[in-house]
Design an enzyme around this catalytic site. Structure first.
Site, short mmCIF file in Angstrom:
data_model
loop_
_atom_site.label_atom_id
_atom_site.label_comp_id
_atom_site.label_asym_id
_atom_site.label_seq_id
_atom_site.Cartn_x
_atom_site.Cartn_y
_atom_site.Cartn_z
N ASP A 36 35.29 18.28 1.46
CA ASP A 36 34.30 18.45 1.84
C ASP A 36 32.82 18.43 0.96
OD1 ASP A 36 35.06 18.28 4.31
OD2 ASP A 36 34.57 20.14 5.11
N ASP A 341 12.47 -21.24 5.11
CA ASP A 341 13.28 -20.14 5.27
C ASP A 341 13.35 -19.59 6.90
OD1 ASP A 341 14.43 -20.77 2.82
OD2 ASP A 341 13.22 -19.30 1.98
#
EC number: 1.3.7.7
Length: 431
Positions: A36, A341
């Site tokens: 952990d 674009d």
């Protein structure tokens, strides 16, 4: 249990550690088993900062399981207190170590007796909340702790919280003036000012957003009072109520703190995210209204001449003039919306998925400002599902609330969109 690869938001202790490591001179101790304790490596790799990540793992091993954790946890807190001399030591378990059901608050109380640093236990239910919820809760807890600590040191100061509660039931002028005073009896700043709540480590473009927010506020003659938690000091948290209002750029982290400050000190806040021309316009108008509210109702030292010199002083004219100038002469957003674009996507199908703040804002930008068809908008923030549905209603064909990457993968394969606006997970799915 889920594989780490398939998680959009991590476990609760990651959110707590992100907040703790964002503050300066704060050290976190993680009560956890091996496995952990990957936060240090993850943050060091992604942030690439010069300083070491201020997190220490108090490992739960076979000796701890046999004798209990108290001796080891208290020893680690005391050791870090002597070595680092932090302002605050934050203790947090993980979902794994929470199984032991130990009284960590008792460990904190014992360590506090001999430590010069403040020691605080993160008050988070590790089985019920995720990374973002835990971060929001931890930030609010730290702010509450230091404001209450400042009040306890000066019990003779006015109680802004009491004034705030009185104002809710009585609109008397004296109650309003008391309510809008700064931290523990202090005054508001002379010029309009704001706190920015929720900028923290490992956040999505948080540093860029903070820089742009500061630039926007400077152009509107609004001072930045405090930015927390990123780069902030816990000793400065007592100054938060001196600001005129609070800004919460992301709903995921900072909203609980803003609500707490509003309840205790009557501080207004805005959670409108300034993404896109339309939302930035709404954001500026909200700030103008909040500044006027505080100026008209408080005993600030801001003179009428100083206030009227600020660009934010005219709630009707300034936002419109400023936004028109930015849109036509400064910002490239309008130019991009008309570019080749962007026009290649006009009318094309797209999918948006991410945290609630960015997914909702991006959906609105694509539809309102670029003319792009959003077929599906979704978020993995299931705890904020109602707000998200309300925000994207009418802007998309389908709303998806899930933290399962396979569901969004199935939808993308069915729709076959021209573009995907999502997380790293959706990037892999799109490939």
């Amino acid at each position: 249990m889920k594989l780490a690869e398939s998680m959009y938001a991590g476990p609760a202790h990651i959110g707590t550690l992100r907040v703790a490591s964002s503050f300066r001179n704060v050290h976190a101790i993680m009560h956890a088993p091996l496995g952990d304790d990957y936060f240090n490596v993850m943050r060091s790799m992604l942030e690439r900062e010069r300083d070491f990540t201020p997190v220490t793992a108090s490992i739960v091993d076979r000796h701890v399981l046999a004798r209990g954790s108290q001796e080891k946890v208290v020893e680690n807190i005391q050791r870090k207190d002597k070595e680092e001399s932090p302002d605050l030591i934050l203790l947090t378990p993980t979902c794994t170590s929470s199984i032991l059901q130990e009284d960590l608050q008792n460990f904190v109380n014992r360590a506090s007796e001999t430590s010069t640093s403040d020691v605080l236990l993160a008050d988070v239910n590790h089985y019920r909340v995720n990374e973002l919820q835990a971060a929001d809760r931890t930030l609010e807890q730290i702010v509450r702790f230091y404001i209450e600590k400042t009040r306890a040191k000066d019990p003779g100061s006015p109680d802004p919280g009491g004034a705030g509660r009185r104002q809710a039931s009585s609109s008397t002028e004296s109650g309003t003036e008391e309510n809008l005073k700064g931290a523990c009896g202090g005054e508001k700043t002379k010029k309009p000012s704001a706190n920015i709540l929720g900028m923290f480590t490992l956040g999505f473009h948080n540093q860029h957003d903070c820089r742009e927010l500061k630039r926007l506020l400077a152009e509107l003659d609004i001072e930045v009072n405090e930015v927390i938690p990123e780069g902030g000091l816990v000793s400065n948290l007592k100054n938060l109520p001196k600001a005129w209002f609070n800004i919460v750029p992301y709903r995921e982290v900072g909203l609980m703190t803003a609500v707490y400050l509003e309840k205790e000190f009557g501080m207004p806040y805005t959670s409108t995210t300034p993404m896109g021309i339309i939302q930035t316009s709404a954001f500026i108008r909200e700030m103008a209204l909040m500044c006027h509210e505080v100026y008209n109702n408080s005993s600030t030292k801001c003179s009428q001449t100083d206030f009227e010199s600020c660009l934010i002083s005219n709630t009707k004219k300034v936002p419109k003039t400023y936004i028109n100038k930015q849109t036509h002469f400064v910002s490239q957003a309008g130019w991009f919306a008309r570019s080749i674009d962007c026009q290649n996507l006009t009318g094309q199908k797209t999918v948006v998925f991410g945290d609630a703040t960015h997914a909702a804002s991006m959906t609105k930008i694509l539809v309102r400002e670029m003319g792009i068809h959003v077929v599906c908008a979704g978020t993995y923030c299931k705890h904020d599902a109602d707000w998200f549905r309300e925000q994207v209603s009418g802007f998309c064909d389908q709303v998806l609330i899930t933290d399962d990457h396979s569901q969004i993968g199935d939808i993308i394969s069915q729709i076959e969109p021209a573009a995907i606006f999502g997380t790293q997970m959706e990037r892999h799915i799109g490939k």
